[in-house]
Design a protein around this motif. Structure first.
Motif, mmCIF file in Angstrom:
data_model
loop_
_atom_site.group_PDB
_atom_site.id
_atom_site.type_symbol
_atom_site.label_atom_id
_atom_site.label_comp_id
_atom_site.label_asym_id
_atom_site.label_seq_id
_atom_site.Cartn_x
_atom_site.Cartn_y
_atom_site.Cartn_z
ATOM 1 N N THR A 61 26.829 20.081 -20.375
ATOM 2 C CA THR A 61 25.092 20.026 -20.444
ATOM 3 C C THR A 61 25.207 19.235 -21.901
ATOM 4 O OG1 THR A 61 25.076 22.187 -19.664
ATOM 5 C CG2 THR A 61 23.606 21.662 -20.990
ATOM 6 N N TYR A 92 19.865 18.867 -20.170
ATOM 7 C CA TYR A 92 20.076 18.384 -18.793
ATOM 8 C C TYR A 92 21.554 19.506 -18.556
ATOM 9 C CZ TYR A 92 21.363 16.678 -14.484
ATOM 10 O OH TYR A 92 22.152 16.439 -13.152
ATOM 11 N N LYS A 111 20.847 26.885 -11.497
ATOM 12 C CA LYS A 111 19.842 26.326 -11.863
ATOM 13 C C LYS A 111 18.428 27.275 -12.356
ATOM 14 C CE LYS A 111 17.786 25.807 -7.116
ATOM 15 N NZ LYS A 111 17.431 25.221 -6.155
ATOM 16 N N ASN A 151 13.359 24.779 -15.150
ATOM 17 C CA ASN A 151 14.369 23.695 -14.582
ATOM 18 C C ASN A 151 14.017 23.093 -13.356
ATOM 19 O OD1 ASN A 151 16.700 22.404 -14.090
ATOM 20 N ND2 ASN A 151 18.025 24.269 -14.263
ATOM 21 N N GLY A 179 17.924 20.209 -13.012
ATOM 22 C CA GLY A 179 18.925 20.328 -13.884
ATOM 23 C C GLY A 179 18.307 19.891 -15.372
ATOM 24 N N LEU A 180 16.954 19.364 -15.246
ATOM 25 C CA LEU A 180 16.104 19.107 -16.704
ATOM 26 C C LEU A 180 15.296 20.021 -17.054
ATOM 27 C CD1 LEU A 180 16.103 16.694 -18.638
ATOM 28 C CD2 LEU A 180 14.203 15.894 -17.546
ATOM 29 N N SER A 181 15.407 20.578 -18.129
ATOM 30 C CA SER A 181 14.545 21.866 -18.717
ATOM 31 C C SER A 181 14.189 21.610 -20.209
ATOM 32 C CB SER A 181 15.221 23.127 -18.243
ATOM 33 O OG SER A 181 16.315 23.217 -19.026
#
Length: 166
Positions: free
Chosen positions: A85, A113, A120, A126, A129-131
């Motif tokens: 990550t 990410y 997830k 999220n 995968g991007l948050s």
């Protein structure tokens, strides 16, 4: 070296870099408006609730402090489920909390990410995968170059780190 021994080795290495209290004096924690870098190493995260799915968390981060308040940073880590990550963030630092020159607080926010697949839903908002990430922290400056820090990981737990200024 086994991968399970790496965090212990890194912790021992960082402890060797810390100056003894006899070497620290009042000038060690003086604030500065000069830019500097800070390396963060975290060999351990504490989870509020046990899960057999939780893996060992290890973080390596780098921050660029424009002065003693504003900073930009990035971190690479293995998340609680063993997934690689990364995070990029900006933040603000409050020095000399409660009149104590060694005590500080930080708040960093940015994007992360890495929580993908069946994990997830372990972080809010999220998307593939991007948050977003928002991390408050408190720390203690042991010397002008060394600090220990505790970061709040939302409702999941705490991250303990050693920070080295250079």
């Amino acid at each position: 070296m086994k991968s399970s021994q790496l965090p212990v080795a890194m912790l021992l290495l960082t402890l060797l870099c810390i100056e003894s209290p006899a070497q620290a004096d009042a000038t060690d924690v003086a604030s500065t408006d000069n830019p500097y870098w800070e390396l963060m190493i975290s060999p351990y995260a504490y989870h509020y609730q046990y899960s057999p799915e939780h893996k060992h968390v290890f973080l390596l981060g780098l921050e660029h402090h424009q002065n003693d308040e504003w900073f930009t940073g990035g971190a690479l880590f293995s998340n609680s489920f063993g997934q690689p990550t990364g995070a990029a963030y900006e933040g603000f630092m409050w020095n000399q909390l409660f009149g104590e020159p060694n005590l500080y607080a930080k708040l960093g926010g940015g994007l992360m990410y890495g929580y993908v697949g069946k994990y997830k839903d372990k972080v809010p908002l999220n998307y593939d995968g991007l948050s977003p990430v928002l991390v408050p922290a408190a720390g203690w400056k042991a010397t002008s170059n060394d600090a220990v820090e505790i970061s709040l990981l939302g409702a999941a737990g705490l991250l303990f780190s050693y920070d080295r200024k250079f």
